[in-house]
Design a protein around this motif. Sequence first.
Motif, PDB file in Angstrom:
ATOM      1  N   ILE A   1     -14.349  -4.852   3.729  1.00 27.83           N
ATOM      2  CA  ILE A   1     -15.411  -3.866   2.687  1.00 27.83           C
ATOM      3  C   ILE A   1     -14.112  -3.511   1.866  1.00 27.83           C
ATOM      4  N   SER A   2     -14.709  -2.534   1.078  1.00 27.74           N
ATOM      5  CA  SER A   2     -13.862  -1.750   0.120  1.00 27.74           C
ATOM      6  C   SER A   2     -13.311  -0.657   0.612  1.00 27.74           C
ATOM      7  N   TRP A   3     -11.963  -0.773   0.498  1.00 31.08           N
ATOM      8  CA  TRP A   3     -11.191   0.324   1.042  1.00 31.08           C
ATOM      9  C   TRP A   3     -10.539   1.677   0.235  1.00 31.08           C
ATOM     10  N   SER A   4     -10.947   2.765   0.786  1.00 26.79           N
ATOM     11  CA  SER A   4     -10.608   3.904  -0.086  1.00 26.79           C
ATOM     12  C   SER A   4      -8.963   4.026  -0.229  1.00 26.79           C
ATOM     13  N   ASP A   5      -8.457   4.156   0.767  1.00 28.19           N
ATOM     14  CA  ASP A   5      -6.911   4.295   0.987  1.00 28.19           C
ATOM     15  C   ASP A   5      -6.358   3.154   1.859  1.00 28.19           C
ATOM     16  N   PHE A   6      -5.190   2.647   1.337  1.00 23.32           N
ATOM     17  CA  PHE A   6      -4.469   1.612   1.993  1.00 23.32           C
ATOM     18  C   PHE A   6      -2.954   2.132   2.035  1.00 23.32           C
ATOM     19  N   TRP A   7      -2.350   2.212   3.149  1.00 24.95           N
ATOM     20  CA  TRP A   7      -0.907   2.775   3.347  1.00 24.95           C
ATOM     21  C   TRP A   7      -0.104   1.861   3.768  1.00 24.95           C
ATOM     22  N   ILE A   8       1.119   1.799   3.151  1.00 19.71           N
ATOM     23  CA  ILE A   8       2.147   0.814   3.606  1.00 19.71           C
ATOM     24  C   ILE A   8       3.540   1.406   3.601  1.00 19.71           C
ATOM     25  N   ASP A   9       4.144   1.402   4.650  1.00 15.73           N
ATOM     26  CA  ASP A   9       5.492   1.901   4.892  1.00 15.73           C
ATOM     27  C   ASP A   9       6.411   0.752   4.715  1.00 15.73           C
ATOM     28  N   SER A  10       7.353   0.587   3.663  1.00 21.05           N
ATOM     29  CA  SER A  10       8.162  -0.317   3.443  1.00 21.05           C
ATOM     30  C   SER A  10       9.477   0.022   3.926  1.00 21.05           C
ATOM     31  N   TYR A  11      10.259  -0.525   4.767  1.00 17.39           N
ATOM     32  CA  TYR A  11      11.618  -0.033   5.256  1.00 17.39           C
ATOM     33  C   TYR A  11      12.720  -1.002   4.925  1.00 17.39           C
ATOM     34  N   GLU A  12      12.348  -2.194   4.397  1.00 15.34           N
ATOM     35  CA  GLU A  12      13.228  -3.303   3.883  1.00 15.34           C
ATOM     36  C   GLU A  12      12.829  -3.992   2.454  1.00 15.34           C
TER      37      GLU A  12
ATOM     38  N   PRO B   1      -9.337  -8.491  -4.070  1.00 16.22           N
ATOM     39  CA  PRO B   1      -9.082  -7.406  -3.089  1.00 16.22           C
ATOM     40  C   PRO B   1      -9.963  -6.205  -3.655  1.00 16.22           C
ATOM     41  N   HIS B   2     -10.415  -5.303  -2.484  1.00 12.87           N
ATOM     42  CA  HIS B   2     -11.104  -4.273  -2.910  1.00 12.87           C
ATOM     43  C   HIS B   2     -10.221  -3.074  -2.401  1.00 12.87           C
ATOM     44  N   VAL B   3      -9.508  -2.454  -3.161  1.00 16.76           N
ATOM     45  CA  VAL B   3      -8.621  -1.319  -2.696  1.00 16.76           C
ATOM     46  C   VAL B   3      -8.743  -0.334  -3.803  1.00 16.76           C
ATOM     47  N   ASP B   4      -9.082   1.065  -3.343  1.00 13.19           N
ATOM     48  CA  ASP B   4      -9.189   2.257  -4.517  1.00 13.19           C
ATOM     49  C   ASP B   4      -7.982   2.608  -4.812  1.00 13.19           C
ATOM     50  N   ALA B   5      -7.113   3.078  -3.689  1.00 17.81           N
ATOM     51  CA  ALA B   5      -5.660   3.670  -3.879  1.00 17.81           C
ATOM     52  C   ALA B   5      -4.814   2.743  -2.888  1.00 17.81           C
ATOM     53  N   LEU B   6      -3.651   2.424  -3.344  1.00 15.98           N
ATOM     54  CA  LEU B   6      -2.584   1.959  -2.428  1.00 15.98           C
ATOM     55  C   LEU B   6      -1.494   2.899  -2.613  1.00 15.98           C
ATOM     56  N   ASN B   7      -1.059   3.383  -1.077  1.00 12.46           N
ATOM     57  CA  ASN B   7      -0.041   4.402  -0.976  1.00 12.46           C
ATOM     58  C   ASN B   7       1.162   3.706  -0.376  1.00 12.46           C
ATOM     59  N   VAL B   8       2.260   3.837  -0.942  1.00 11.96           N
ATOM     60  CA  VAL B   8       3.281   3.100  -0.609  1.00 11.96           C
ATOM     61  C   VAL B   8       4.652   4.296  -0.447  1.00 11.96           C
ATOM     62  N   THR B   9       5.393   3.988   0.755  1.00 13.75           N
ATOM     63  CA  THR B   9       6.590   4.953   1.140  1.00 13.75           C
ATOM     64  C   THR B   9       7.743   3.859   0.990  1.00 13.75           C
ATOM     65  N   ILE B  10       8.626   3.998   0.243  1.00 14.36           N
ATOM     66  CA  ILE B  10       9.683   3.107   0.039  1.00 14.36           C
ATOM     67  C   ILE B  10      11.036   3.779   0.523  1.00 14.36           C
ATOM     68  N   ILE B  11      11.520   2.927   1.568  1.00 14.95           N
ATOM     69  CA  ILE B  11      12.775   3.428   2.194  1.00 14.95           C
ATOM     70  C   ILE B  11      13.778   2.289   1.841  1.00 14.95           C
ATOM     71  N   TRP B  12      13.965   1.786   0.654  1.00 16.10           N
ATOM     72  CA  TRP B  12      14.758   0.836   0.762  1.00 16.10           C
ATOM     73  C   TRP B  12      16.297   1.358   0.495  1.00 16.10           C
ATOM     74  N   LYS B  13      17.299   0.455   0.981  1.00 14.20           N
ATOM     75  CA  LYS B  13      18.651   0.970   0.970  1.00 14.20           C
ATOM     76  C   LYS B  13      19.350  -0.308   0.831  1.00 14.20           C
ATOM     77  N   ASP B  14      18.479  -1.430   0.508  1.00 15.15           N
ATOM     78  CA  ASP B  14      19.609  -2.605   0.292  1.00 15.15           C
ATOM     79  C   ASP B  14      19.317  -3.257  -1.370  1.00 15.15           C
ATOM     80  N   GLY B  15      18.768  -2.232  -2.400  1.00  9.10           N
ATOM     81  CA  GLY B  15      18.606  -3.195  -3.457  1.00  9.10           C
ATOM     82  C   GLY B  15      17.173  -2.998  -3.786  1.00  9.10           C
ATOM     83  N   GLU B  16      16.942  -3.735  -4.886  1.00 14.50           N
ATOM     84  CA  GLU B  16      15.641  -4.022  -5.583  1.00 14.50           C
ATOM     85  C   GLU B  16      15.249  -5.004  -5.677  1.00 14.50           C
ATOM     86  N   SER B  17      13.682  -5.145  -5.562  1.00 12.77           N
ATOM     87  CA  SER B  17      13.348  -6.717  -5.541  1.00 12.77           C
ATOM     88  C   SER B  17      11.956  -6.608  -6.459  1.00 12.77           C
TER      89      SER B  17
END
Length: 469
Positions: free
Chosen positions: A326-337, A355-371
Amino acid sequence: MGKTIETQNHKEIMFEFAQRVRRKLQKRGEELISGVEKWGYKVRLHNRTPSIDILSECLIHKILCCLCFKEATRMSILSKTWLQAWSNLPNLDFTVDYSKCNDMKIVDDILGRYRDGKIPIEKFELLDDCLIMFLNSFEVLDFPMIDKWLGIVLTNGVKDLTISSYPLFIFAILAVKSVRKLVLKYCILLPVLLSSVVVNCNSLRKLSLSYVRLVDENMLQTLLNSCLLIESFTFECCNGLETMNPQKIKSVSLKFLKIQHCGGIWEIDAPNLVSLKYTWEDIPQIKIVRESRQLKYSRIILECLDSDNVNAAWFCKLRKFLSNSISWSDFWIDSYECKNINIQNLQLDHKDSKPHVDALNVTIIWKDGESPTFVDALVWSCQPRRLNVYSTRENITFFIDHLMYMKNSSQSTSHESMPQLSQLKDVKAYKFDPRYYKEESWHPVEHKSGELATTNFEKWEWCYFLLDW
């Protein structure tokens, strides 16, 4: 004479306290005032001889139910009328240490009085102060007194029932037709001969199971089949469903569904569903049998604790799920690496999927650089209309720079093998200003490479992007 003056002063002090409580209730809403007008009462606060007994017991119950236990107890000494109303209050809330006899006796005496007086009970909440957990053992403690309490509250017509840390025959509770809301925490649902259980609970509207152990893997389906008019179901951190067989949730009346930290395969057949919330550590295995036209809010939270599984195949699987669901109103991902993703392995056979995503919420806890490839795979798999990022100023700056790069470099060699990554037409960035807590605190960000990270780059900030595909 002195005693009379002292008594009068005491009444005035308590009356002033009642006035303060009344003002407090007015701030919560006008329910009290409308109730007084409805029943034809008029509160006279400026009489020469103040009266605190002009309200009916029913209305006093409404007042006391709006207060905490301490405030309600203080109100009980205003007069005999208020004491009587407090003594038969229909809402009972106990936090008991099951190992202390004194605690058990107090509750037992109170419920004994409710039983003998046949006093109606609308809400009953029994919580264990020590949070005894029976989840890993069948050697449960025998508390016949608690069985007696449950018998009393069920006999007295309880509508809202909350129990924690106790083994239960739940179908015995559902057999009572008064219960409309049932909340169980840290309980064991004891096994019964399910083939002999024929319970149609037409009264139950809300069921919440948290940290509950289901002894029989078929109990969940039997339970939901028994609640024909259920509207809200919460299933959180429960065990006993360790099976490869799909768990089926089928209900025409169900409107609110929340599944949290309970893995497995789920088949949801709820054509009138309004809200769906799901939390797990990996990509959901959810099959929507009949999509609800009334669905207004849907949310998925992925807590990617095992970063080794987050690779190109994982993002392909995620895109497939979001495209077929279905179409998702909110999609949350916590990225630790932050890991480099081989975008050459992103399967091109998904080019026709969307994909059917209205809002993607990302918490970024990177400590090993950027990708850059991680961001590529993330937006490709979800393709959101709005991207909310919470991270350090340095990481947010990186997101802004890379999204602008994706928009402006449709001919770049890094994307030539994955044309879907070059479909981003426009990006608008907005940053949250913590000095103001209003809608106006979001301000547009003009893109200047690296500008945000020039000072205090470890400071955490909110930023969101509007993406036009």
